[in-house]
Design an enzyme around this catalytic site. Structure first.
Site, PDB file in Angstrom:
ATOM      1  N   LYS A 167      -3.682   6.594  19.299  1.00 24.63           N
ATOM      2  CA  LYS A 167      -3.498   7.289  18.031  1.00 24.63           C
ATOM      3  C   LYS A 167      -5.132   7.423  17.685  1.00 24.63           C
ATOM      4  O   LYS A 167      -5.478   8.605  16.987  1.00 24.63           O
ATOM      5  CB  LYS A 167      -3.135   6.263  17.117  1.00 24.63           C
TER       6      LYS A 167
ATOM      7  N   GLY B 158       0.899  -1.123   0.131  1.00 26.67           N
ATOM      8  CA  GLY B 158       0.146  -0.050  -0.124  1.00 26.67           C
ATOM      9  C   GLY B 158       0.727   1.323   0.059  1.00 26.67           C
ATOM     10  O   GLY B 158       0.950   1.830   0.972  1.00 26.67           O
TER      11      GLY B 158
ATOM     12  N   SER C 192      -5.331  12.356   5.901  1.00 26.96           N
ATOM     13  CA  SER C 192      -5.579  11.308   4.946  1.00 26.96           C
ATOM     14  C   SER C 192      -6.895  11.187   4.455  1.00 26.96           C
ATOM     15  O   SER C 192      -7.235  10.763   3.196  1.00 26.96           O
ATOM     16  CB  SER C 192      -4.872  10.016   5.308  1.00 26.96           C
TER      17      SER C 192
ATOM     18  N   ASN D 197      -9.260  13.157  11.812  1.00 25.53           N
ATOM     19  CA  ASN D 197      -9.712  13.022  10.368  1.00 25.53           C
ATOM     20  C   ASN D 197     -11.291  12.944   9.972  1.00 25.53           C
ATOM     21  O   ASN D 197     -11.496  13.448   8.999  1.00 25.53           O
ATOM     22  CB  ASN D 197      -9.356  11.568  10.508  1.00 25.53           C
TER      23      ASN D 197
ATOM     24  N   LYS E  14      -5.697   0.971   3.233  1.00 26.61           N
ATOM     25  CA  LYS E  14      -7.179   1.135   3.775  1.00 26.61           C
ATOM     26  C   LYS E  14      -7.524   0.057   4.598  1.00 26.61           C
ATOM     27  O   LYS E  14      -7.334  -1.088   3.765  1.00 26.61           O
ATOM     28  CB  LYS E  14      -7.740   2.065   2.885  1.00 26.61           C
TER      29      LYS E  14
ATOM     30  N   GLY F 194       0.781   4.309  -0.729  1.00 22.19           N
ATOM     31  CA  GLY F 194      -0.043   5.838  -0.854  1.00 22.19           C
ATOM     32  C   GLY F 194       1.127   6.691  -0.034  1.00 22.19           C
ATOM     33  O   GLY F 194       2.338   6.481  -0.328  1.00 22.19           O
TER      34      GLY F 194
ATOM     35  N   ASN G  48      -6.989  10.552  15.515  1.00 31.24           N
ATOM     36  CA  ASN G  48      -7.793  10.385  14.232  1.00 31.24           C
ATOM     37  C   ASN G  48      -9.363  10.277  14.331  1.00 31.24           C
ATOM     38  O   ASN G  48      -9.855  10.503  13.014  1.00 31.24           O
ATOM     39  CB  ASN G  48      -7.127   8.905  13.838  1.00 31.24           C
TER      40      ASN G  48
ATOM     41  N   ASN H 183       2.335  21.918  15.389  1.00 36.53           N
ATOM     42  CA  ASN H 183       2.903  21.480  14.315  1.00 36.53           C
ATOM     43  C   ASN H 183       2.144  20.805  13.145  1.00 36.53           C
ATOM     44  O   ASN H 183       2.575  20.669  12.212  1.00 36.53           O
ATOM     45  CB  ASN H 183       3.647  19.912  14.990  1.00 36.53           C
TER      46      ASN H 183
END
Length: 307
Positions: free
Chosen positions: A184, A7, A255, A192, A76, A9, A188, A248
């Site tokens: 995480k 993958g 994504s 996201n 994904k 990407g 996300n 940052n």
């Protein structure tokens, strides 16, 4: 070490390029225009850690270059089963499939296919964007945290850590990788999803008082579910994530937002669905996450913009 990036990407290409530059034997599995660009021109990385242009082997048939010591599993979440089938039989005895995917459910899916002893869990902590086929912009961080599913510090953990260290992409090894994976997902599952629904970069959400309030609400719900699942997430984690993002990640286009803009399917099951399912197992209420989950499902079913 012979490494397959399954993958290639933005995330997979960045780490693959760094590993190749450090001397590892790297194969990228890519598709379409990205595959053609990598084969013809190599990878072009514009990075806060130093720009890089490097040639690397690329294929859409990973079995042609097998076997591998390490497979970085970067597809994904909804492509897990198809990608697993594509790499079946490609791993050397004692090798590892290290998932860097979004969400907290892929380890169990991969373990069910390859056996638990073949699978490791990891987090890709990196802000990258594929701005054109074969062209990556690296904006923040750039490390991999990883570990065995049972928390042991094995010989292969040490060997992979040495490889990542030489490539400049080692974050830390973890004796509790599922806590790290849920940690995480706190970021996300909030950033996201909201950036995708609003089509805004991270800084734009953080600068809006109601946007920031929504992020904190989502994060609190995810932390509660994570703790019910046994993850050890500290009380100050949300503040730390907000502060880190302010400093940052302001320019970052997540994504999932990139996927929306390219007309690709969205990872709402990995980002929100996993939280909803876990919450229901524990009898917890997560109304904000459920709302975002429903909206992403509807958005994913809407007509996609042209790539």
């Amino acid at each position: 070490m012979k490494i397959l990036v399954m993958g290639a990407g933005a995330v997979g290409s960045y780490f693959g390029a760094r590993l190749r530059a450090s001397g590892e034997d790297v194969v990228l599995c890519a598709r379409g225009e990205n595959l053609r660009a990598i084969r013809e021109r190599g990878l072009d990385i514009t990075s806060i850690r130093g720009d890089l242009r490097i040639d690397v082997v690329a294929t859409d048939k990973p079995r042609d270059f097998a076997p591998y010591d390490l497979i970085l599993f970067c597809v994904k979440a909804y492509d897990t089963d198809a990608a697993a089938d594509a790499v079946s039989g490609c791993l050397k005895p004692g090798g590892a499939i290290l998932t860097l995917q979004n969400g907290v459910e892929n380890e169990a899916r991969l373990a069910g296919i390859f056996g638990r002893e073949a699978v490791m869990g990891g987090n890709a902590r990196v802000g990258v964007e594929m701005v054109a086929p074969g062209k990556i912009v690296h904006l923040s961080t750039g490390d991999i945290d990883f570990g065995e599913l049972d928390g042991r510090e094995t010989d292969r953990v040490r060997a992979i850590a040495d490889v990542f260290r030489r490539a400049g992409i080692l974050g830390q090894t973890s004796a509790d990788i599922m806590t790290a994976r849920w940690d995480k997902l706190v970021w996300n599952g909030a950033l996201n999803t909201v950036t995708t629904l609003t089509r805004r970069r991270v800084g734009e959400i953080l600068d809006d008082p109601e946007g920031l309030k929504l992020l904190r609400t989502l994060m609190r719900e995810i932390v509660e579910v994570a703790r019910a699942e046994g993850a050890l997430i500290s009380d100050d984690r949300i503040d730390a994530y907000i502060a880190h993002s302010q400093k940052n990640l302001r320019a970052l286009k997540t994504s999932t937002q990139q996927d929306l803009e390219r007309g690709k399917a969205l990872e709402y099951e990995a980002l929100s669905g996993a939280v909803v399912r876990a919450a229901r197992r524990h009898g917890l209420s997560v109304p904000a996450v459920e709302t975002v989950y429903a909206l992403l499902r509807l958005l994913d079913g809407a007509p996609k913009p042209r790539s």
